[in-house]
Design a protein around this motif. Structure first.
Motif, short mmCIF file in Angstrom:
data_model
loop_
_atom_site.label_atom_id
_atom_site.label_comp_id
_atom_site.label_asym_id
_atom_site.label_seq_id
_atom_site.Cartn_x
_atom_site.Cartn_y
_atom_site.Cartn_z
N PRO A 170 4.22 10.75 -0.26
CA PRO A 170 3.01 9.98 0.07
C PRO A 170 2.65 8.94 -0.99
CG PRO A 170 2.66 12.33 0.43
CD PRO A 170 3.97 12.20 -0.28
N GLU A 171 3.15 9.11 -2.21
CA GLU A 171 2.84 8.16 -3.28
C GLU A 171 3.74 6.92 -3.23
OE1 GLU A 171 0.30 8.31 -5.37
OE2 GLU A 171 -0.32 10.08 -4.21
N ALA A 172 4.77 6.97 -2.38
CA ALA A 172 5.70 5.83 -2.31
C ALA A 172 5.01 4.64 -1.63
CB ALA A 172 6.95 6.23 -1.53
N LEU A 173 5.44 3.44 -2.01
CA LEU A 173 4.92 2.23 -1.39
C LEU A 173 5.64 1.96 -0.07
CD1 LEU A 173 4.75 -0.17 -4.48
CD2 LEU A 173 2.81 0.91 -3.31
N VAL A 174 4.93 1.30 0.83
CA VAL A 174 5.53 0.93 2.12
C VAL A 174 6.78 0.09 1.90
CG1 VAL A 174 5.19 -0.47 4.19
CG2 VAL A 174 3.38 1.08 3.43
N VAL A 225 0.85 -1.20 0.00
CA VAL A 225 0.00 0.00 0.00
C VAL A 225 0.88 1.24 0.00
CG1 VAL A 225 -1.86 -1.18 1.21
CG2 VAL A 225 -0.16 0.07 2.52
N ARG A 226 0.27 2.38 -0.39
CA ARG A 226 1.01 3.63 -0.44
C ARG A 226 0.98 4.33 0.92
NH1 ARG A 226 2.52 4.43 -5.51
NH2 ARG A 226 1.32 3.45 -7.19
N LEU A 227 1.95 5.20 1.14
CA LEU A 227 2.04 5.91 2.41
C LEU A 227 0.80 6.77 2.66
CD1 LEU A 227 5.78 7.06 2.51
CD2 LEU A 227 4.74 4.97 3.38
N GLU A 228 0.22 7.30 1.60
CA GLU A 228 -0.98 8.12 1.75
C GLU A 228 -2.12 7.30 2.36
OE1 GLU A 228 -4.00 10.89 -0.95
OE2 GLU A 228 -2.47 9.64 -1.92
#
Length: 478
Positions: free
Chosen positions: A225-229, A180-183
């Protein structure tokens, strides 16, 4: 005043306020009872209510740990009076904070329903800490009131022995998925009213609840925020096993400056976490236990406990001390003739025994501490013994030589000075040897290395010091 001193000063100020209120209540009630007036009962009731209201308000403002400190510092009758004024919803938190001895005295005064209500306010890991002190009937009722997940957590927490990571862990943590993304994670966190205490990282797990890594809150907040965990998580975090020793976990927290760490099963499945708060509590409890063991006390003691309870806690090692003291007196008795011929021996022999006891306690304290942090193995015992003997030899020659010169100057007897030097050196060598041998032997026997250490080392250096000094005096002086 430093910030470290302020909490202690504050809680002592709170204690003084509570003591002043209790003292004022007792004084006013005494004066009211002495007055023969028609409205005596009314005045008595009004005064009592006023002081009770002040005390209740004061207690409502305090942290549970501060209330626990106050309860421990009050005599039993005042303690129970204050305990009755604490709001019922805070009972569980305070019972966790007070010492074991004081907790027992408080639980004895509580009814079944009160204990049940207090226990139901606690999380599974906290309830497991309190369970050994609660009556079986109360624990049974509390267990039946839990849901399926909480029952499983309670069983897990109670299944691990004291002194293991499993006994320290809690189950209050936040988990996320790596894809999932950070957002999305941030939106998920905003749904919480508050995060669990000491949350510095989120635990990244897969569908089988196996730990894939950890996501630092600090790193998450500054990344895109668009980066993946999976792109920013630490995929090789420190993991603890529930059967690991608590001492090893404490060492890891200190070495790597951890705030929390995941606890995983053999198949890497996330079970719980350990926080720095639990580790600090464990370190404090172990330090207190070590101090008590060194003094020959079996358990932590309520300073206001009944006389016979305190006697029972202290008698065992006092009996041992009595035996060792008798042995030391018989050693002196063997050399009564020598002491009668040279009275200076009676004045000097306590010095030899005293300096040996001090040196032995220094050695044994250092060895026990090193054992506590895992720095000593069975193979290093001989090397430690050799090192401590070297230190004792140098100290003995230096300080023993100084004592010898002083004895020569005081009594104008060079031979007495030589005996003083030799006796001091030999007793320091004995103290160093016993300071290593006693704790290492206790450890090999599976006992606490600090148990009665101070009593045993003092016994060795007293009896040994008297025998060495008086024996040398008999050879060289008489």
């Amino acid at each position: 005043m430093s910030e470290l001193e302020q909490p202690r000063e504050n809680v002592q100020a709170h204690l003084k306020e509570v003591q002043d209120l209790l003292r004022r209540q007792s004084l006013v009630e005494t004066l009211v009872h002495r007055q023969e007036m028609p409205r005596h009962d009314l005045v008595d009731a009004l005064v009592h209510r006023q002081h009770v209201a002040e005390l209740t308000q004061k207690l409502d403002e305090l942290h549970p740990a501060d209330i626990a400190y106050i309860l421990e510092a009050l005599p039993v009758d005042e303690r129970l009076f204050v305990w009755d004024l604490v709001k019922a919803e805070r009972d569980g938190e305070i019972l966790l904070e007070v010492s074991d001895a004081v907790r027992e005295s408080l639980i004895e005064t509580m009814a079944h329903e009160e204990l049940k209500a207090a226990a139901e306010q606690l999380d599974a890991d906290e309830l497991a800490d309190l369970a050994p002190d609660l009556p079986d009937a109360v624990m049974e009722d509390v267990y039946l009131s839990l849901d399926v997940e909480e029952r499983a957590q309670l069983r897990a927490a109670m299944s691990y022995p004291e002194g293991t990571v499993g006994a320290l862990m809690d189950f209050d943590m936040v988990t996320v998925r790596e894809d999932v993304r950070l957002e999305v994670v941030l939106r998920y966190l905003r749904r919480f009213e508050e995060l669990p205490d000491h949350t510095d990282k989120l635990y990244v797990i897969d569908r089988n609840e196996a730990v894939r890594g950890v996501l630092s809150l600090g790193r998450m907040l500054v990344c895109d925020p668009e980066a993946l965990v999976s792109e920013i998580m630490d995929d090789d975090p420190l993991k603890l096993r529930p059967d690991d020793k608590a001492e090893d976990a404490a060492t890891a927290f200190e070495r790597y400056d951890l705030v929390s760490a995941p606890v995983v099963s053999a198949d890497d499945r996330l079970i719980g976490r350990v926080t720095v708060a639990a580790v600090v509590d464990h370190i404090r409890e172990e330090s207190e236990s070590e101090l008590l063991n060194q003094a020959g006390l079996r358990e932590e003691e309520d300073i206001f406990a009944p006389v016979f309870d305190s006697v029972r806690n202290r008698w065992a090692w006092l009996a041992v001390n009595l035996v060792t003291a008798f042995i030391a007196s018989r050693v002196i008795g063997v050399f009564e003739g020598a002491i009668e011929k040279l009275v200076a021996l009676a004045a000097l022999m306590p010095i030899v025994a005293g300096i040996g006891g001090n040196s032995g306690n220094q050695t044994i304290t250092m060895i026990v501490r090193a054992m506590a942090v895992g720095q000593i193995s069975h193979e290093s015992g001989k090397r430690l013994l050799k090192k401590e003997v070297g230190v004792a030899l140098i100290n003995g020659l230096v300080w023993g030589g100084l004592l010898g010169v002083m004895a020569w100057w005081l009594y104008s007897n060079a031979e007495l000075g030589l005996v003083m030097t030799l006796a001091t050196t030999l007793n320091l060598l004995l103290a160093a040897s016993m300071g290593v041998i006693i704790p290492t032997t206790m450890q090999r026997l599976g006992r606490d290395p600090a148990l009665g250490a101070s009593v045993m080392i003092t016994a060795c250096t007293d009896s040994g010091g008297f025998f060495i000094f008086l024996g040398l005096a008999s050879i060289f002086l008489l």
